[in-house]
Enzyme design. Structure first.
Site, mmCIF file in Angstrom:
data_model
loop_
_atom_site.group_PDB
_atom_site.id
_atom_site.type_symbol
_atom_site.label_atom_id
_atom_site.label_comp_id
_atom_site.label_asym_id
_atom_site.label_seq_id
_atom_site.Cartn_x
_atom_site.Cartn_y
_atom_site.Cartn_z
ATOM 1 N N ALA A 66 0.858 -1.173 0.000
ATOM 2 C CA ALA A 66 0.000 0.000 0.000
ATOM 3 C C ALA A 66 0.903 1.234 0.000
ATOM 4 O O ALA A 66 2.060 1.167 0.423
ATOM 5 C CB ALA A 66 -0.879 -0.021 1.240
ATOM 6 N N GLU A 112 -0.715 -9.268 -0.767
ATOM 7 C CA GLU A 112 -2.138 -9.538 -0.515
ATOM 8 C C GLU A 112 -2.947 -9.470 -1.803
ATOM 9 O O GLU A 112 -3.850 -10.282 -2.022
ATOM 10 C CB GLU A 112 -2.660 -8.550 0.530
ATOM 11 C CG GLU A 112 -1.979 -8.768 1.870
ATOM 12 C CD GLU A 112 -2.267 -7.673 2.887
ATOM 13 O OE1 GLU A 112 -1.984 -6.492 2.593
ATOM 14 O OE2 GLU A 112 -2.776 -7.994 3.953
ATOM 15 N N GLU A 132 4.433 -5.230 7.054
ATOM 16 C CA GLU A 132 3.669 -4.182 7.743
ATOM 17 C C GLU A 132 4.151 -3.935 9.165
ATOM 18 O O GLU A 132 4.161 -2.812 9.651
ATOM 19 C CB GLU A 132 2.174 -4.554 7.778
ATOM 20 C CG GLU A 132 1.468 -4.424 6.435
ATOM 21 C CD GLU A 132 1.484 -5.682 5.576
ATOM 22 O OE1 GLU A 132 2.329 -6.575 5.841
ATOM 23 O OE2 GLU A 132 0.672 -5.773 4.648
HETATM 24 N N1 CO8 Z 1 4.608 3.217 -0.685
HETATM 25 C C1 CO8 Z 1 5.003 4.381 -1.237
HETATM 26 N N2 CO8 Z 1 6.170 4.520 -1.901
HETATM 27 C C2 CO8 Z 1 6.955 3.429 -2.028
HETATM 28 C C3 CO8 Z 1 6.597 2.181 -1.481
HETATM 29 C C4 CO8 Z 1 5.348 2.093 -0.794
HETATM 30 N N3 CO8 Z 1 4.904 0.948 -0.274
HETATM 31 N N4 CO8 Z 1 7.582 1.295 -1.755
HETATM 32 C C5 CO8 Z 1 8.527 1.966 -2.458
HETATM 33 N N5 CO8 Z 1 8.140 3.256 -2.608
HETATM 34 C C6 CO8 Z 1 8.876 4.313 -3.282
HETATM 35 C C7 CO8 Z 1 10.042 4.811 -2.436
HETATM 36 O O1 CO8 Z 1 9.610 5.737 -1.464
HETATM 37 C C8 CO8 Z 1 10.934 5.423 -3.495
HETATM 38 O O2 CO8 Z 1 10.424 6.686 -3.828
HETATM 39 P P1 CO8 Z 1 11.421 7.965 -3.917
HETATM 40 O O3 CO8 Z 1 12.322 7.641 -5.069
HETATM 41 O O4 CO8 Z 1 10.486 9.105 -4.188
HETATM 42 O O5 CO8 Z 1 12.149 8.038 -2.614
HETATM 43 C C9 CO8 Z 1 10.723 4.510 -4.703
HETATM 44 O O6 CO8 Z 1 9.477 3.825 -4.461
HETATM 45 C C10 CO8 Z 1 11.800 3.460 -4.860
HETATM 46 O O7 CO8 Z 1 11.911 2.761 -3.649
HETATM 47 P P2 CO8 Z 1 13.305 2.471 -2.921
HETATM 48 O O8 CO8 Z 1 14.270 3.595 -3.183
HETATM 49 O O9 CO8 Z 1 13.025 2.162 -1.475
HETATM 50 O O10 CO8 Z 1 13.767 1.176 -3.725
HETATM 51 P P3 CO8 Z 1 14.750 0.037 -3.225
HETATM 52 O O11 CO8 Z 1 15.030 -0.792 -4.432
HETATM 53 O O12 CO8 Z 1 15.887 0.600 -2.459
HETATM 54 O O13 CO8 Z 1 13.876 -0.832 -2.169
HETATM 55 C C11 CO8 Z 1 11.909 -1.992 -1.391
HETATM 56 C C12 CO8 Z 1 12.782 -1.580 -2.608
HETATM 57 C C13 CO8 Z 1 12.672 -2.975 -0.516
HETATM 58 C C14 CO8 Z 1 10.653 -2.653 -1.951
HETATM 59 C C15 CO8 Z 1 11.543 -0.736 -0.567
HETATM 60 O O14 CO8 Z 1 11.041 0.259 -1.437
HETATM 61 C C16 CO8 Z 1 10.525 -0.970 0.486
HETATM 62 O O15 CO8 Z 1 10.821 -1.549 1.523
HETATM 63 N N6 CO8 Z 1 9.252 -0.516 0.266
HETATM 64 C C17 CO8 Z 1 8.198 -0.592 1.244
HETATM 65 C C18 CO8 Z 1 7.680 -1.996 1.373
HETATM 66 C C19 CO8 Z 1 6.607 -2.071 2.429
HETATM 67 O O16 CO8 Z 1 6.830 -1.846 3.606
HETATM 68 N N7 CO8 Z 1 5.359 -2.409 2.016
HETATM 69 C C20 CO8 Z 1 4.238 -2.542 2.910
HETATM 70 C C21 CO8 Z 1 3.427 -1.283 2.909
HETATM 71 S S1 CO8 Z 1 2.128 -1.310 4.148
HETATM 72 C C22 CO8 Z 1 0.908 -2.229 3.409
HETATM 73 O O17 CO8 Z 1 1.035 -2.695 2.321
HETATM 74 C C23 CO8 Z 1 -0.355 -2.376 4.216
HETATM 75 C C24 CO8 Z 1 -1.326 -3.270 3.466
HETATM 76 C C25 CO8 Z 1 -2.718 -2.969 3.891
HETATM 77 C C26 CO8 Z 1 -3.707 -3.406 2.821
HETATM 78 C C27 CO8 Z 1 -3.383 -2.800 1.493
HETATM 79 C C28 CO8 Z 1 -4.252 -3.257 0.397
HETATM 80 C C29 CO8 Z 1 -3.766 -2.716 -0.922
#
Ligand code: CO8
Length: 258
Positions: A66, A112, A132
């Site tokens: 998300a 999910e 999460e």
């Molecule tokens: N939300 C918003 N932006 C994101 C997300 C995200 N989940 N994931 C990545 N991005 C963005 C980053 O902020 C970054 O943006 P910017 O360049 O503007 O800083 C860009 O994407 C690239 O990301 P990274 O620089 O972090 O890329 P890396 O290759 O270094 O890392 C990862 C990749 C490991 C995937 C890392 O981006 C990461 O850990 N992302 C978050 C993963 C996460 O925690 N996901 C869970 C989110 S909570 C959730 O899903 C709750 C679910 C509830 C139900 C939802 C139903 C749809």
């Protein structure tokens, strides 16, 4: 078809592919993605010219969860009163078979979303996880429920409590992934699988999907009754007559979806 901001939609014969397209955010699932994916999936579901739907992302990310930027400042009453993300439930109600083609990250809501599809075909680059807890929340779209039913309590607890990722091979071994294929072949394989399914009788494929899904929602006796009644009901279709006549006539079946 209409233009969308966060997805691409492609139709090819009786299959349709929805590609999540927010590359700068690793396909993070904001409200607009949810609205567009669900609206298109429901449109495709109403179209009897479509027999299978594929949902995919990019080579780097199916969806990295998300959208954390969209959620981070929300209050309890906002997420509760908006019933945040409940719209995804509508995708689970689509009756046409839906395949997730997953390459790269499928994290949080991305994992999910993939599990909400009927089955997952993964590239060998895929990484699944429910991170999460590292953000101070818990899965919100089935990660504690569909994942647990698919992989069992021990691995679900491991993933949900540590937030670690598992690779495609572990995901297949654990039961959330149907097949793993080389990344370069993912879309070709999934489109072939979708084409095979779309070549079956649509009403019968819908019955089959409903029967398998019943295994997750009903006691065994009730699921078996639903299965048997649907099996009987298949004899009301032209496609049952065609399928069996084709077998006996040693020729391929041509289903009319009726
Ligand atoms: N939300 C918003 N932006 C994101 C997300 C995200 N989940 N994931 C990545 N991005 C963005 C980053 O902020 C970054 O943006 P910017 O360049 O503007 O800083 C860009 O994407 C690239 O990301 P990274 O620089 O972090 O890329 P890396 O290759 O270094 O890392 C990862 C990749 C490991 C995937 C890392 O981006 C990461 O850990 N992302 C978050 C993963 C996460 O925690 N996901 C869970 C989110 S909570 C959730 O899903 C709750 C679910 C509830 C139900 C939802 C139903 C749809």
């Amino acid at each position: 078809m209409t233009d969308y901001n966060t997805i691409l939609v492609e139709r090819d014969g009786r299959t349709a592919t929805i590609t999540i397209n927010r590359p700068k955010a690793l396909n993070a699932l904001n409200s607009e993605v949810m609205t567009e994916v669900v609206t298109v999936a429901e449109e495709l579901d109403r179209d009897s010219g479509i027999g299978a739907i594929v949902i995919t992302g990019s080579a780097k990310a199916f969806a990295a969860g998300a959208d954390i930027k969209e959620m981070s400042d929300k209050t309890f009453s906002e997420v509760h009163n908006q019933n945040l993300f409940a719209g995804w439930d509508r995708l689970a109600k689509v009756r046409t078979p839906v395949i997730a083609a997953v390459a790269g990250y499928a994290l949080g809501g991305g994992c999910e979303l993939a599990m909400l599809c009927d089955f997952i075909i993964a590239a060998d680059t895929a990484k699944f996880g429910q991170p999460e807890i590292t953000l101070g929340v818990i899965p919100g779209m089935g990660g504690s429920q569909r994942l647990t039913r698919a992989v069992g309590k021990a691995k679900a607890m491991d993933l949900v409590l540590t937030g670690r990722m598992m690779d495609a091979e572990e995901a297949e071994r654990s039961g959330i992934v149907a097949r793993v294929v080389p990344a370069a072949e993912l879309l070709q394989v999934v489109k072939e699988v979708a084409g095979t399914i779309a070549g079956m009788s649509l009403p019968v494929a819908m019955m089959a999907k409903e029967a398998v899904n019943a295994a997750f929602e009903t006691p065994l006796a009730e699921g078996l009754r639903l299965e048997r009644r649907s099996f009987h009901a298949a004899f009301a279709t032209d496609d049952q007559k065609e399928g069996m006549a084709a077998f006996l006539g040693k020729r391929p079946a041509t289903f009319s979806n009726s």
